[in-house]
Design an enzyme around this catalytic site. Structure first.
Site, PDB file in Angstrom:
ATOM      1  N   VAL A 456       0.799  -1.181   0.057  1.00 36.71           N
ATOM      2  CA  VAL A 456      -0.058  -0.168   0.052  1.00 36.71           C
ATOM      3  C   VAL A 456       0.968   1.190   0.098  1.00 36.71           C
ATOM      4  O   VAL A 456       1.607   1.348   0.833  1.00 36.71           O
ATOM      5  CB  VAL A 456      -0.946  -0.064   1.191  1.00 36.71           C
ATOM      6  CG1 VAL A 456      -1.745   1.383   1.270  1.00 36.71           C
ATOM      7  CG2 VAL A 456      -1.671  -1.375   1.177  1.00 36.71           C
ATOM      8  N   LEU A 457       0.740   2.170  -0.877  1.00 37.39           N
ATOM      9  CA  LEU A 457       1.712   3.211  -1.119  1.00 37.39           C
ATOM     10  C   LEU A 457       0.685   4.424  -0.528  1.00 37.39           C
ATOM     11  O   LEU A 457      -0.615   4.649  -1.220  1.00 37.39           O
ATOM     12  CB  LEU A 457       2.019   3.531  -2.681  1.00 37.39           C
ATOM     13  CG  LEU A 457       2.846   2.371  -3.013  1.00 37.39           C
ATOM     14  CD1 LEU A 457       3.207   2.556  -4.355  1.00 37.39           C
ATOM     15  CD2 LEU A 457       4.227   2.250  -2.146  1.00 37.39           C
ATOM     16  N   ASP A 458       1.326   5.605  -0.197  1.00 34.82           N
ATOM     17  CA  ASP A 458       0.295   6.497   0.377  1.00 34.82           C
ATOM     18  C   ASP A 458       0.046   7.679  -0.785  1.00 34.82           C
ATOM     19  O   ASP A 458      -0.534   8.482  -0.539  1.00 34.82           O
ATOM     20  CB  ASP A 458       1.232   7.279   1.664  1.00 34.82           C
ATOM     21  CG  ASP A 458       2.307   7.859   1.363  1.00 34.82           C
ATOM     22  OD1 ASP A 458       3.055   7.398   0.458  1.00 34.82           O
ATOM     23  OD2 ASP A 458       2.809   8.825   2.332  1.00 34.82           O
ATOM     24  N   LYS A 459       0.923   7.704  -1.910  1.00 35.59           N
ATOM     25  CA  LYS A 459       0.886   8.724  -2.905  1.00 35.59           C
ATOM     26  C   LYS A 459       1.602   8.207  -4.113  1.00 35.59           C
ATOM     27  O   LYS A 459       2.392   7.331  -3.858  1.00 35.59           O
ATOM     28  CB  LYS A 459       1.439  10.061  -2.450  1.00 35.59           C
ATOM     29  CG  LYS A 459       2.893  10.006  -1.908  1.00 35.59           C
ATOM     30  CD  LYS A 459       3.393  11.320  -1.257  1.00 35.59           C
ATOM     31  CE  LYS A 459       4.595  11.179  -0.498  1.00 35.59           C
ATOM     32  NZ  LYS A 459       4.861  12.390   0.317  1.00 35.59           N
ATOM     33  N   THR A 462       5.439   8.139  -5.007  1.00 32.99           N
ATOM     34  CA  THR A 462       6.545   7.249  -4.276  1.00 32.99           C
ATOM     35  C   THR A 462       6.921   6.213  -5.518  1.00 32.99           C
ATOM     36  O   THR A 462       8.036   5.527  -5.531  1.00 32.99           O
ATOM     37  CB  THR A 462       5.820   6.323  -3.391  1.00 32.99           C
ATOM     38  OG1 THR A 462       5.261   7.143  -2.279  1.00 32.99           O
ATOM     39  CG2 THR A 462       6.791   5.359  -2.615  1.00 32.99           C
TER      40      THR A 462
END
Length: 545
Positions: A456-459, A462
């Site tokens: 899971v990437l926050d933005k 990345t």
């Protein structure tokens, strides 16, 4: 009793055996209360009672084991590390040439014996040649290994150097037995073994040094984003001194300001620094005046520069793209962003995940175990056939078979692959991750990656390339896509903004020709105003347009 603590950067370590050797040596040294050795950092931390032992004696323990203490100065330490690399490369070249010549001798011998790889030759020139190559390899590039093995044995420490030299000297002994004692004993085979395993050890140590050096460079490259100096701004009321200082530094700020170049390490929280367009922001801070677009991809991964106005924060190491900024320092020293990142990388490299701890426990018993197995193998073939010959189970001592078995145990039990592979893989992996902006908070992270099913990437920044690019061009009323792109590219020709470069790259990729504007003005933080083909063109933020 007064406890003291010293820390040294140690040269010459190649695997977990080296760290364990130093641990054992200090544990057996009177006056030492605690010791910690980090292979990843190449550092030694010793606590000792200065009434029982001096710091000079503490250093002598390291040097007596055959390792070096590097200079505490970072630049000199880097130079020493480069010298170690050059020496390692030189040793490797010499031993590699000896191994290649030995291999050619073996090939000639096998060919002369009808391609029977187990047959021995009676050509003494091959005996002399293989013996000379073995002695040259062991006592020239491999001399430091013999010295380390001897120094370890003096302290009762059995490590990889002891095991290697046991195998190398066993090879010499086997060859000499065939030469002078046992007819048809494999002389060349034994001598060549001494050459090969010494070369392999030199290769292993050189590989280890290269891996650790490259991993350290990843951290150094990160720290290179921070400039060495900054322009500190002060107001001291001395107008003549201020004017002279501003003139000499080329600044055009407030005439009451004094601007001086100072090392970044001397900056303190509350200091004010001026940052010109195109420069790296020297340290974390808050914008006091000025507007600019700042590339913070070093910290966020976002490809698009972030517009900065008074009251907003900037990160040390980021790139100031367009306007001049006056920044107040909010974090310095170890609290600065880049220093925190570098420290976390170093701490992750120093941590020992479960698999490395398991390898370290095995290594404590590995060398004594291999030496014992080799001795038992020789004793078995020397004793059992002799005592059982009278009852039909043997035909007398089998010294030749015993020598084969013992040498095989010593050579195949060479331990550096075990003590080197796992920690070096983690060190190398951490360094490669750092180069790509990925920070590993612990060595255990590498172990659990095979079991990861979802990330899971926050933005999106990345996982971007870190460079802005035009994705879509939309035509407006009677203006088609090519005309819109031509007009925008013409307006952006003289702009220094990264988004302007993206527009120009798109125009070049589509073979769109565009003229220089008749007039151009850059509005910091908003966009550009230009005159193209007699018409005024604005390119920038929607709100400003």
């Amino acid at each position: 009793m007064t406890d003291q603590q010293v820390q040294y950067n140690v040269g010459g370590m190649s695997c977990s055996f080296c760290a364990e050797t130093m641990n054992e040596a200090y544990e057996r040294t009177d006056g030492v209360t605690d010791v910690d050795v980090s292979l990843a950092h190449e550092e030694l931390l010793v606590q000792y009672d200065d009434e029982a032992i001096s710091e000079v004696e503490i250093k002598d323990v390291v040097r007596d084991l055959g390792y070096t203490i590097r200079d505490p100065d970072k630049q000199k330490r880097f130079e020493q590390q480069q010298q170690e690399l050059e020496a390692g490369k030189r040793h490797l070249w010499i031993s590699t040439v000896a191994s290649i010549v030995s291999l050619l001798l073996m090939g000639v011998m096998v060919a002369r014996n009808g391609w029977n790889v187990f047959a021995e030759t009676d050509q003494q020139w091959m005996w002399y040649g293989s013996l000379a190559l073995a002695l040259v390899t062991m006592f020239w590039p491999g001399r430091y290994i013999i010295e380390k093995a001897y120094n370890s044995l003096k302290r009762g420490i059995f490590n990889q150097h002891v095991l290697l030299e046991a195998g190398a000297f066993a090879g010499l002994a086997g060859g000499l037995l065939g030469w002078f004692v046992y007819p048809n004993f494999p002389v060349v085979h034994f001598f060549v073994v001494s050459t090969f395993i010494t070369t392999y050890h030199i290769l292993s140590e050189y590989t280890s040094l290269v891996v650790r050096t490259r991993a350290s460079r990843a951290v150094n490259d990160l720290m290179d984003l921070q400039p060495d100096t900054a322009r500190r701004v002060t107001e001291d009321g001395d107008s003549e001194a201020q004017s002279a200082s501003n003139s000499s530094s080329g600044e055009r700020g407030d005439p009451r300001e004094t601007v001086e170049d100072v090392p970044v390490d001397e900056l303190e929280v509350g200091d004010q620094v001026r940052v010109k367009p195109g420069e790296n922001v020297p340290i974390d801070g808050e914008v006091l005046s000025g507007e600019s677009a700042v590339d913070e991809s070093v910290a966020t991964g976002e490809s698009a520069p972030i517009d900065k106005e008074p009251g907003e924060e900037v990160i040390g190491g980021s790139v100031n793209e367009t306007g001049a900024l006056l920044v107040e320092v909010t974090a310095s020293g170890e609290d600065a962003f880049l220093n925190q990142v570098a420290r976390e990388i170093e701490e992750a490299r120093a941590m020992k995940p479960g698999i490395v701890q398991l390898a370290d426990r095995v290594l404590k018993y590995f060398v004594p175990g291999v030496l014992s197995i080799a001795a038992l193998a020789f004793a078995f073939w020397a004793i059992v056939p002799a005592v059982s010959s009278g009852i039909g189970l043997g035909s007398g001592p089998q010294f030749r078979t015993g020598a084969y078995a013992a040498l095989a145990a010593l050579v195949l039990g060479y331990p550096c692959a075990l003590g080197m592979a796992t920690p070096l893989a983690l060190i190398r992996g951490g360094g490669q991750a750092a180069k790509r902006g990925i920070l590993m908070r612990s060595g255990d992270a590498f172990q659990i990656f095979p079991d990861v099913g979802t990330i899971v990437l926050d933005k999106t920044g990345t996982i971007t390339k870190g460079e802005p690019a035009v994705n879509t061009v939309v035509g407006v009323s009677e203006h088609d896509e090519r005309e819109v792109l031509r007009t925008a590219a013409s307006a952006e020709v003289f702009s220094e903004h990264p988004l302007a470069d993206a527009v120009l790259d798109r125009a070049d990729a589509r073979d769109v020709e565009f003229p220089d504007p008749e007039a151009f003005d850059s509005v910091t933080g908003k966009g550009v105003r230009a005159t193209v083909d007699g018409a005024e063109v604005l390119v920038g933020k929607p709100g400003w347009l």
